[in-house]
Design a protein around this motif. Structure first.
Motif, PDB file in Angstrom:
ATOM      1  N   LEU A   1       0.090  -2.503 -12.827  1.00 41.28           N
ATOM      2  CA  LEU A   1       0.237  -3.808 -13.485  1.00 41.28           C
ATOM      3  C   LEU A   1       1.695  -4.085 -13.800  1.00 41.28           C
ATOM      4  O   LEU A   1       2.176  -5.213 -13.661  1.00 41.28           O
ATOM      5  CB  LEU A   1      -0.626  -3.859 -14.762  1.00 41.28           C
ATOM      6  CG  LEU A   1      -0.573  -5.180 -15.531  1.00 41.28           C
ATOM      7  CD1 LEU A   1      -0.995  -6.368 -14.663  1.00 41.28           C
ATOM      8  CD2 LEU A   1      -1.459  -5.117 -16.779  1.00 41.28           C
TER       9      LEU A   1
ATOM     10  N   ASN B   1      -1.478  -9.742  -4.052  1.00 41.11           N
ATOM     11  CA  ASN B   1      -2.918  -9.521  -4.151  1.00 41.11           C
ATOM     12  C   ASN B   1      -3.156  -8.565  -5.324  1.00 41.11           C
ATOM     13  O   ASN B   1      -2.765  -7.394  -5.276  1.00 41.11           O
ATOM     14  CB  ASN B   1      -3.408  -8.921  -2.833  1.00 41.11           C
ATOM     15  CG  ASN B   1      -4.897  -8.669  -2.824  1.00 41.11           C
ATOM     16  OD1 ASN B   1      -5.509  -8.448  -3.857  1.00 41.11           O
ATOM     17  ND2 ASN B   1      -5.485  -8.692  -1.641  1.00 41.11           N
ATOM     18  N   ALA B   2      -3.793  -9.083  -6.372  1.00 46.19           N
ATOM     19  CA  ALA B   2      -3.912  -8.337  -7.634  1.00 46.19           C
ATOM     20  C   ALA B   2      -4.497  -6.941  -7.450  1.00 46.19           C
ATOM     21  O   ALA B   2      -4.064  -5.988  -8.110  1.00 46.19           O
ATOM     22  CB  ALA B   2      -4.754  -9.130  -8.629  1.00 46.19           C
ATOM     23  N   ALA B   3      -5.461  -6.812  -6.540  1.00 48.44           N
ATOM     24  CA  ALA B   3      -6.147  -5.524  -6.364  1.00 48.44           C
ATOM     25  C   ALA B   3      -5.186  -4.398  -6.017  1.00 48.44           C
ATOM     26  O   ALA B   3      -5.370  -3.262  -6.457  1.00 48.44           O
ATOM     27  CB  ALA B   3      -7.201  -5.640  -5.263  1.00 48.44           C
ATOM     28  N   PHE B   4      -4.172  -4.713  -5.219  1.00 48.22           N
ATOM     29  CA  PHE B   4      -3.251  -3.679  -4.757  1.00 48.22           C
ATOM     30  C   PHE B   4      -2.390  -3.129  -5.886  1.00 48.22           C
ATOM     31  O   PHE B   4      -1.763  -2.079  -5.742  1.00 48.22           O
ATOM     32  CB  PHE B   4      -2.374  -4.219  -3.616  1.00 48.22           C
ATOM     33  CG  PHE B   4      -3.125  -4.289  -2.306  1.00 48.22           C
ATOM     34  CD1 PHE B   4      -4.104  -5.249  -2.098  1.00 48.22           C
ATOM     35  CD2 PHE B   4      -2.868  -3.368  -1.300  1.00 48.22           C
ATOM     36  CE1 PHE B   4      -4.815  -5.305  -0.894  1.00 48.22           C
ATOM     37  CE2 PHE B   4      -3.570  -3.419  -0.089  1.00 48.22           C
ATOM     38  CZ  PHE B   4      -4.545  -4.386   0.106  1.00 48.22           C
TER      39      PHE B   4
ATOM     40  N   GLU C   1      -3.706  -3.419  -9.376  1.00 53.29           N
ATOM     41  CA  GLU C   1      -4.688  -2.910 -10.338  1.00 53.29           C
ATOM     42  C   GLU C   1      -5.163  -1.507  -9.975  1.00 53.29           C
ATOM     43  O   GLU C   1      -5.538  -0.738 -10.857  1.00 53.29           O
ATOM     44  CB  GLU C   1      -5.888  -3.864 -10.410  1.00 53.29           C
ATOM     45  CG  GLU C   1      -5.542  -5.186 -11.047  1.00 53.29           C
ATOM     46  CD  GLU C   1      -6.728  -6.129 -11.130  1.00 53.29           C
ATOM     47  OE1 GLU C   1      -7.877  -5.683 -11.176  1.00 53.29           O
ATOM     48  OE2 GLU C   1      -6.492  -7.350 -11.143  1.00 53.29           O
ATOM     49  N   ALA C   2      -5.153  -1.199  -8.676  1.00 57.56           N
ATOM     50  CA  ALA C   2      -5.597   0.128  -8.236  1.00 57.56           C
ATOM     51  C   ALA C   2      -4.804   1.244  -8.906  1.00 57.56           C
ATOM     52  O   ALA C   2      -5.279   2.362  -8.997  1.00 57.56           O
ATOM     53  CB  ALA C   2      -5.486   0.243  -6.721  1.00 57.56           C
ATOM     54  N   TYR C   3      -3.592   0.939  -9.370  1.00 56.90           N
ATOM     55  CA  TYR C   3      -2.735   1.975  -9.971  1.00 56.90           C
ATOM     56  C   TYR C   3      -2.594   1.832 -11.476  1.00 56.90           C
ATOM     57  O   TYR C   3      -1.610   2.286 -12.065  1.00 56.90           O
ATOM     58  CB  TYR C   3      -1.380   2.009  -9.245  1.00 56.90           C
ATOM     59  CG  TYR C   3      -1.586   2.234  -7.767  1.00 56.90           C
ATOM     60  CD1 TYR C   3      -2.063   3.459  -7.296  1.00 56.90           C
ATOM     61  CD2 TYR C   3      -1.391   1.205  -6.851  1.00 56.90           C
ATOM     62  CE1 TYR C   3      -2.328   3.657  -5.948  1.00 56.90           C
ATOM     63  CE2 TYR C   3      -1.657   1.399  -5.502  1.00 56.90           C
ATOM     64  CZ  TYR C   3      -2.113   2.629  -5.059  1.00 56.90           C
ATOM     65  OH  TYR C   3      -2.387   2.820  -3.730  1.00 56.90           O
ATOM     66  N   GLY C   4      -3.557   1.175 -12.093  1.00 58.99           N
ATOM     67  CA  GLY C   4      -3.601   1.151 -13.556  1.00 58.99           C
ATOM     68  C   GLY C   4      -2.372   0.504 -14.187  1.00 58.99           C
ATOM     69  O   GLY C   4      -1.839  -0.478 -13.681  1.00 58.99           O
TER      70      GLY C   4
ATOM     71  N   SER D   1      -6.506   7.306 -10.252  1.00 58.40           N
ATOM     72  CA  SER D   1      -5.638   6.226  -9.788  1.00 58.40           C
ATOM     73  C   SER D   1      -5.474   5.124 -10.833  1.00 58.40           C
ATOM     74  O   SER D   1      -4.366   4.783 -11.237  1.00 58.40           O
ATOM     75  CB  SER D   1      -6.208   5.656  -8.479  1.00 58.40           C
ATOM     76  OG  SER D   1      -5.331   4.714  -7.930  1.00 58.40           O
TER      77      SER D   1
ATOM     78  N   ASP E   1      -3.292 -13.765  -5.954  1.00 64.13           N
ATOM     79  CA  ASP E   1      -4.551 -13.695  -5.215  1.00 64.13           C
ATOM     80  C   ASP E   1      -5.491 -12.787  -6.001  1.00 64.13           C
ATOM     81  O   ASP E   1      -5.519 -11.571  -5.812  1.00 64.13           O
ATOM     82  CB  ASP E   1      -4.291 -13.145  -3.814  1.00 64.13           C
ATOM     83  CG  ASP E   1      -5.482 -13.359  -2.898  1.00 64.13           C
ATOM     84  OD1 ASP E   1      -6.494 -13.934  -3.342  1.00 64.13           O
ATOM     85  OD2 ASP E   1      -5.392 -12.957  -1.722  1.00 64.13           O
ATOM     86  N   ALA E   2      -6.238 -13.396  -6.907  1.00 60.64           N
ATOM     87  CA  ALA E   2      -7.038 -12.615  -7.865  1.00 60.64           C
ATOM     88  C   ALA E   2      -8.532 -12.838  -7.663  1.00 60.64           C
ATOM     89  O   ALA E   2      -9.338 -12.043  -8.117  1.00 60.64           O
ATOM     90  CB  ALA E   2      -6.643 -12.980  -9.282  1.00 60.64           C
ATOM     91  N   LYS E   3      -8.882 -13.933  -7.014  1.00 65.51           N
ATOM     92  CA  LYS E   3     -10.287 -14.261  -6.698  1.00 65.51           C
ATOM     93  C   LYS E   3     -11.204 -14.061  -7.899  1.00 65.51           C
ATOM     94  O   LYS E   3     -12.297 -13.513  -7.772  1.00 65.51           O
ATOM     95  CB  LYS E   3     -10.760 -13.464  -5.474  1.00 65.51           C
ATOM     96  CG  LYS E   3      -9.933 -13.804  -4.227  1.00 65.51           C
ATOM     97  CD  LYS E   3     -10.598 -13.392  -2.954  1.00 65.51           C
ATOM     98  CE  LYS E   3      -9.817 -13.821  -1.723  1.00 65.51           C
ATOM     99  NZ  LYS E   3      -8.512 -13.131  -1.548  1.00 65.51           N
TER     100      LYS E   3
ATOM    101  N   ASP F   1       0.862  -1.180   0.000  1.00 60.70           N
ATOM    102  CA  ASP F   1       0.000   0.000   0.000  1.00 60.70           C
ATOM    103  C   ASP F   1       0.901   1.234   0.000  1.00 60.70           C
ATOM    104  O   ASP F   1       1.672   1.450   0.928  1.00 60.70           O
ATOM    105  CB  ASP F   1      -0.889  -0.030   1.253  1.00 60.70           C
ATOM    106  CG  ASP F   1      -1.938   1.063   1.225  1.00 60.70           C
ATOM    107  OD1 ASP F   1      -1.668   2.156   0.692  1.00 60.70           O
ATOM    108  OD2 ASP F   1      -3.045   0.810   1.755  1.00 60.70           O
TER     109      ASP F   1
ATOM    110  N   TYR G   1      -9.898  -2.623  -5.557  1.00 60.76           N
ATOM    111  CA  TYR G   1     -10.560  -2.885  -6.845  1.00 60.76           C
ATOM    112  C   TYR G   1     -11.465  -1.710  -7.225  1.00 60.76           C
ATOM    113  O   TYR G   1     -11.565  -1.346  -8.404  1.00 60.76           O
ATOM    114  CB  TYR G   1     -11.360  -4.190  -6.811  1.00 60.76           C
ATOM    115  CG  TYR G   1     -10.521  -5.445  -6.941  1.00 60.76           C
ATOM    116  CD1 TYR G   1      -9.616  -5.598  -7.990  1.00 60.76           C
ATOM    117  CD2 TYR G   1     -10.644  -6.493  -6.031  1.00 60.76           C
ATOM    118  CE1 TYR G   1      -8.854  -6.756  -8.118  1.00 60.76           C
ATOM    119  CE2 TYR G   1      -9.885  -7.650  -6.155  1.00 60.76           C
ATOM    120  CZ  TYR G   1      -8.993  -7.782  -7.195  1.00 60.76           C
ATOM    121  OH  TYR G   1      -8.248  -8.932  -7.322  1.00 60.76           O
TER     122      TYR G   1
END
Lengths: 277, 277
Positions: free
Chosen positions: A73, A61-64, A66-69, B114, A92-94, A25, B105
């Motif tokens: 990535l 954790n993918a979300a952390f 993806e949050a930054y475009g 973001s 961890d993409a769920k 984060d 997400y």
């Protein structure tokens, strides 16, 4: 690629079943890292360097990311490339969608030529059933880690619904066991429900269980092992925040190592207690 | 941003409740587009140009972009930017994770500063319950579209499990209705189950339903409307493959338009039949 046998060997060799969750984060990482071109990558690299002899898996954790475009990535792809080969790599993409869409998610995370990454395992949400899972199993040697019982408050909403034949989460395990064996499927089981492990072991005696919720989320390692450990260990216990943010100063990597070492030592004691070492 | 009232107005104005699913498959798009720097973006732009007066929503499926890594994400972001403002923009991402991860997400898909995108709506899988959904609702005016009953074969595995109080998918709707109203929550209901709409309308009388499965997946528009339409329409019917791949020649955009027009005309007839126009 890491087979069940190789995973068990790593656990015995490292005397650990620790997974380090890489959920970086930007608001929590040390200030001085922000002068690097990619602070998140730099943070992850130093966490990996400091912990890789103490853990047997890493789980971004993918979300952390993806949050930054695009930038996020790229951090994820570069982190993937930096992961040591003797550790199981879990994304961890769920994800969870119908067959033709799951094909594409599998490509994203398992096909390096296409998506830039080839993780050993992916977490999957089971709501859409069989065809949402089988496309991942088509990749030989890759693992699917299916959500069964999670450690969040929302787990009560549906996972504990009573069906004609046990709780929903029990149905998930029983059904998913018909899709592939314990050499391809693991389950996510939250550590805050340690007494439930007895129940889960009745349905999944051999599957590895990925256990989040130890540390920041309040679960107890001793309790998890008491009810969940098998002759092959059968547990991968994840810790994210308690390791990543053990310190937010220049000593963060040392502090992360100290926290990981403490967990590894507790795990070694549990492995000895269970006669695995 | 598009409110419920604005959505209803668009439906009446365009005499359509068509959503065009943007699931571009590089192996299915016309050969001549492959000479463009971003063939997928070029394909999407032409599909959008050819259909935007006939539909009220676009729904890119995240997996079809993620499969191509950085390049794919760039195509998704550029496609997002090209979407017309008078159409509801839905990211079909089917995410679902605990609160602190759902926050991320939500940032990825709702916070343009973001993640580079700010869709009006996102599809969500409900397995992890309340805290996996509420972070999206924190973005004022954004929609959450929760999977209830899907059109895939795997839907039988869990969605139709009988609980003490109806099927699992009915429990999902009843519970999610306590999280927010019909101005913030929609449900995904597969078109292959049109008789189920009567049942779903008992629990979700006012919610918009996003209905995939008309066209390539075999659902009938007439059946869906018979059981699912409300005084405000209450339906968004998605078609992806039947529009996108109506032709794979140089005339693909014209063929897509012809297919969309045929659906719009059927929809107009249904709206008239229901007394909405």
């Amino acid at each position: 690629m890491m087979s069940r046998q190789e995973l068990i060997e790593q656990i015995k060799k490292k005397k650990s079943f620790l997974c380090v969750g890489l959920d970086p984060d930007i608001n929590k990482i040390p200030e001085f890292l922000k002068s690097y071109p990619d602070p998140i990558l730099e943070f992850n690299k130093r966490i990996i360097d400091a912990t890789q002899d103490l853990c047997i898996a890493y789980k971004p954790n993918a979300a952390f990311y993806e949050a930054y475009g695009i930038k996020g990535l790229q951090s994820l792809i570069d982190t993937y490339k930096y992961l040591p080969k003797d550790c199981l790599s879990i994304i961890d993409a769920k994800r969870g969608d119908i067959g033709n869409t799951s094909d594409k998610y599998a490509k994203a995370f398992f096909d390096e030529q296409s998506g830039g990454m080839s993780f050993d395992a992916i977490t999957i949400t089971p709501y859409m059933g069989n065809d949402s899972v089988t496309p991942y199993l088509a990749y030989e040697g890759k693992w699917v880690i299916i959500l069964a019982l999670t450690s969040s408050v929302g787990s009560k909403d549906f996972q504990y619904l009573q069906t004609g034949d046990g709780y929903l989460y029990e149905n998930v395990i029983k059904k998913a066991n018909t899709w592939a064996g314990a050499d391809r499927i693991m389950y996510v089981v939250g550590a805050t429900k340690s007494t439930e492990f007895t129940n889960i072991r009745a349905y999944a005696p051999d599957n590895f269980l990925l256990v989040p919720g130890v540390g920041a989320q309040g679960g107890s390692l001793e309790e998890v092992c008491k009810y969940g450990i098998t002759k092959d260990c059968g547990l991968i216990v994840n810790s994210s925040r308690s390791i990543l943010y053990a310190s937010n100063g220049e000593d963060f990597a040392d502090a992360a190592r100290a926290e990981a070492l403490s967990l590894q030592q507790q795990m070694q004691a549990e492995l000895e207690k269970a006669g695995i070492l």
